[in-house]
Design a protein around this motif. Structure first.
Motif, short mmCIF file in Angstrom:
data_model
loop_
_atom_site.label_atom_id
_atom_site.label_comp_id
_atom_site.label_asym_id
_atom_site.label_seq_id
_atom_site.Cartn_x
_atom_site.Cartn_y
_atom_site.Cartn_z
N LEU A 97 5.93 -1.43 -8.21
CA LEU A 97 5.51 -1.99 -7.11
C LEU A 97 4.37 -1.80 -5.83
CD1 LEU A 97 9.10 -1.84 -5.01
CD2 LEU A 97 8.05 -4.08 -6.56
N VAL A 98 3.30 -0.98 -6.47
CA VAL A 98 2.41 -0.46 -5.85
C VAL A 98 1.22 -0.82 -5.99
CG1 VAL A 98 1.56 0.67 -3.42
CG2 VAL A 98 4.00 0.22 -3.94
N ALA A 99 1.21 0.81 -7.17
CA ALA A 99 0.03 1.60 -7.87
C ALA A 99 -0.75 0.25 -8.09
CB ALA A 99 0.21 2.17 -8.82
N PHE A 128 2.51 7.06 -1.08
CA PHE A 128 1.32 6.01 -0.29
C PHE A 128 -0.36 5.99 -1.80
CE2 PHE A 128 3.21 7.04 3.20
CZ PHE A 128 3.25 6.10 3.85
N LEU A 129 -0.94 4.57 -1.73
CA LEU A 129 -2.07 4.30 -1.97
C LEU A 129 -3.23 5.59 -1.82
CD1 LEU A 129 -3.07 0.92 -2.25
CD2 LEU A 129 -1.91 2.21 -4.21
N GLY A 130 -3.98 6.21 -2.51
CA GLY A 130 -4.75 7.18 -2.82
C GLY A 130 -4.14 8.38 -1.79
N ASP A 156 -6.90 9.92 -0.29
CA ASP A 156 -8.73 10.42 -0.79
C ASP A 156 -9.05 8.77 -0.96
OD1 ASP A 156 -10.84 9.66 -2.08
OD2 ASP A 156 -10.52 9.96 -4.38
N GLY A 157 -10.18 8.02 0.72
CA GLY A 157 -10.81 6.81 0.99
C GLY A 157 -11.13 6.29 0.07
N VAL A 162 1.19 -1.20 -0.19
CA VAL A 162 -0.37 -0.27 0.27
C VAL A 162 0.96 1.37 -0.06
CG1 VAL A 162 -1.90 -1.19 1.32
CG2 VAL A 162 -0.01 0.05 2.48
N GLY A 163 2.29 0.98 0.16
CA GLY A 163 3.21 2.25 0.24
C GLY A 163 4.45 2.02 0.00
#
Length: 264
Positions: free
Chosen positions: A116-118, A36-38, A46-47, A22-23
């Motif tokens: 790796l995350v997005a 981080f995501l969002g 942004d949840g 997630v980050g």
């Protein structure tokens, strides 16, 4: 130059133990970038854009925690605290790789985050790709020269050579542009700001001797979520010698570049 990174992992169910990235924390010497995501351009979360998380509010608290820890702890210290029993959020083991000294850490972090995350709901691009995408959308890509070397007269027969990321030329107007990623608000970011400011000043002083040319400078920046006060100071310094275009919002940056470059 050695770059280290940790992925921030989330486990919704500790019994199932199925971690999800997630980050990201990326460190190089005393420079740190977190993503981080969002994450919006202003650093808020942004949840709606983080996928399945048991508690968005808890996620936000952990984002704040890892941002704070990442910017105050060394890689060795992060290794020591990266996992605590019973926590749903933790860091992966440290990864390392040697990159060239001219690599921008913000752009590198964007590339690592994308791979790796997005997730499909997010598109993460480097500042370079963001800028050049706007040039293309404004139909300026064929009018903008990349990696331009400029000779300026300093005094008498003395000349200096300046390097710019981009040159836009239309009739007698010339606009020289430099990318400066402000998302990593630390000493090395100040070095980049000072270098760009000095280059702009050198160009304008040399161009003042040529009345036939209309020369101006544009700083193409991207602000981030860490140390907003410092980034504002950096932007004010750049504004003394250039127009500043912030790519934290691509649409706003495109409108401002259109005003600065597109003929009326």
């Amino acid at each position: 130059m050695t770059t280290s990174w940790f992925t921030v992992k989330y486990v919704a169910d500790l019994m199932r133990d199925e971690p999800r990235n997630v980050g990201l924390v990326v460190k190089q010497d005393d420079e740190t970038v977190t993503k981080f995501l969002g994450e919006r351009a202003d650093g808020t979360i942004d949840g709606r854009n983080i996928g399945r998380i048991n508690s968005v509010e808890t996620y936000k608290l952990w984002v704040d925690h890892w941002r704070r820890v990442a910017t105050t702890q060394s890689c060795e210290e992060l290794e020591a605290i990266r996992v605590r029993p019973g926590d749903n959020y933790f860091l992966s083991p440290r990864m390392e790789r040697v990159f060239g000294s001219d690599v921008d850490l913000g752009d590198l972090a964007g590339d690592l985050f994308a791979s790796l995350v997005a997730e499909d709901r997010e598109e993460v691009v480097s500042l370079k790709d963001q800028v050049e995408g706007v040039f293309k959308h404004l139909a300026l890509d064929t009018s903008v020269e990349i990696d331009k070397e400029i000779q300026v007269q300093v005094e008498g027969d003395t000349f200096d050579t300046l390097h710019f990321d981009y040159l836009y030329r239309a009739d007698s107007r010339e606009r020289l542009m430099e990318r400066v990623n402000l998302a990593t608000a630390d000493r090395r970011t100040w070095d980049k700001v000072h270098a760009a400011s000095w280059t702009f000043t050198r160009l304008l002083e040399g161009s003042a001797r040529d009345d036939a040319r209309d020369v101006g400078c544009i700083a193409l920046v991207r602000t981030g979520s860490t140390d907003r006060d410092q980034q504002l100071k950096q932007m004010r310094l750049l504004e003394r010698t250039s127009e500043v275009v912030d790519f934290a919002s691509t649409s706003s940056a495109e409108r401002k570049l259109a005003d600065l470059l597109v003929p009326a």
